[in-house]
Design a protein around this motif. Sequence first.
Motif, PDB file in Angstrom:
ATOM      1  N   UNK A  91       0.839  -1.397  -0.090  1.00 27.88           N
ATOM      2  CA  UNK A  91      -0.181  -0.062  -0.043  1.00 27.88           C
ATOM      3  C   UNK A  91       0.909   1.106   0.066  1.00 27.88           C
ATOM      4  N   UNK A  92       1.959   1.275   0.705  1.00 26.81           N
ATOM      5  CA  UNK A  92       2.786   2.328   0.974  1.00 26.81           C
ATOM      6  C   UNK A  92       3.441   2.573  -0.166  1.00 26.81           C
ATOM      7  N   UNK A  93       3.855   1.553  -0.967  1.00 32.27           N
ATOM      8  CA  UNK A  93       4.507   1.646  -2.327  1.00 32.27           C
ATOM      9  C   UNK A  93       3.405   2.519  -3.578  1.00 32.27           C
ATOM     10  N   UNK A  94       2.287   1.908  -3.408  1.00 30.32           N
ATOM     11  CA  UNK A  94       1.204   2.197  -4.370  1.00 30.32           C
ATOM     12  C   UNK A  94       0.997   3.559  -4.061  1.00 30.32           C
ATOM     13  N   UNK A  95       0.623   4.188  -2.895  1.00 29.54           N
ATOM     14  CA  UNK A  95       0.694   5.599  -2.488  1.00 29.54           C
ATOM     15  C   UNK A  95       1.528   6.558  -3.346  1.00 29.54           C
ATOM     16  N   UNK A  96       3.073   6.021  -3.133  1.00 28.87           N
ATOM     17  CA  UNK A  96       4.103   6.808  -3.643  1.00 28.87           C
ATOM     18  C   UNK A  96       4.126   6.919  -5.133  1.00 28.87           C
ATOM     19  N   UNK A  97       3.687   5.706  -5.655  1.00 34.71           N
ATOM     20  CA  UNK A  97       3.725   5.725  -7.469  1.00 34.71           C
ATOM     21  C   UNK A  97       2.619   6.644  -7.571  1.00 34.71           C
ATOM     22  N   UNK A  98       1.550   6.371  -7.094  1.00 33.82           N
ATOM     23  CA  UNK A  98       0.284   7.217  -7.600  1.00 33.82           C
ATOM     24  C   UNK A  98       0.461   8.738  -7.457  1.00 33.82           C
ATOM     25  N   UNK A  99       0.973   9.084  -6.415  1.00 41.92           N
ATOM     26  CA  UNK A  99       1.200  10.381  -6.126  1.00 41.92           C
ATOM     27  C   UNK A  99       2.285  11.293  -7.143  1.00 41.92           C
ATOM     28  N   UNK A 100       3.229  10.405  -7.274  1.00 40.59           N
ATOM     29  CA  UNK A 100       4.192  10.762  -8.175  1.00 40.59           C
ATOM     30  C   UNK A 100       3.984  10.788  -9.483  1.00 40.59           C
ATOM     31  N   UNK A 101       2.946   9.882  -9.934  1.00 44.41           N
ATOM     32  CA  UNK A 101       2.259   9.996 -11.264  1.00 44.41           C
ATOM     33  C   UNK A 101       1.472  11.198 -11.417  1.00 44.41           C
TER      34      UNK A 101
END
Length: 280
Positions: A91-101
């Motif tokens: 979940x933590x990585x998913x949030x980071x990927x989506x925010x940076x996208x």
Amino acid sequence: MARTLKQAIDEHRPLVVPSIYDGISALLVRDLGFHAAYIGSYATGAAKYGVPDIGYIGLEDMADQVRRLAPVAGVPIIVDGEGGWGNPLHVARSVQVLERAGAAATHIEDHVFGKHLIGKSHILPVGQAVDKIKAAVDARDSTNFMIIGRTDSFLTEGPAAAVDRVLAYQEAGADGVFVAGYLDAENQSRLRAEARVPIFTVDLPTRSAADHGAEGADVVLYYALAHQAAINGIRAALEVLAREGSTTSIEKELGSVVDLDAFLGIGPAREKARNYGLLD
């Protein structure tokens, strides 16, 4: 135009958020003056792969949609984070990927499997779902990126338990709460009274955005509207072509290629080409 999703929510009650799934739908949302847009796994799976929304869509599918469409729409994007694609670390990585996208928010769900199939979804224990929300909140770079706690437990555990769950997600740090399903008046009233963060909902049959707002919703997601309209429109045009061997009978409804080029921005592109000496 609001710079952040939080500002858009503050300025529009309820905030009406249509879905986008390709460049055309993103341009239409921009041109029609909406203040936010939604990218869901439902529309993404349908548009990219022609599959139902039963867990086929991955993190990179969603991040790719955000990267491509957020600059086109030019408004804050709420993106479907599914269940975060795994445990709290995922979940933590998913949030980071989506925010940076380029997303402005994501909702994290508590179902394991089955939400769009006949029968009751498998739902995570509350404690595990809370840990996912905490991981999501801890992982974001900016507090402007909203973490929305969503529950799909309505059919499995009932409306009262669904409200209990999203209030627990609020306590875990969620910036918004989202019950996927109908709430009776008593539980709707309780959610409205106890929520300290914006309440998200999807558009439900026979209800207008104003109706949802009167019931306490701050944000209404029209998650299926764009691709439903596209399917119906494309089907109608292709049926005419299949039946008549021609599209002459619907030319007025279709408009011209000149109109389509203008919508896509051919005018400014032509002017730049002239400025760069690319046209005679």
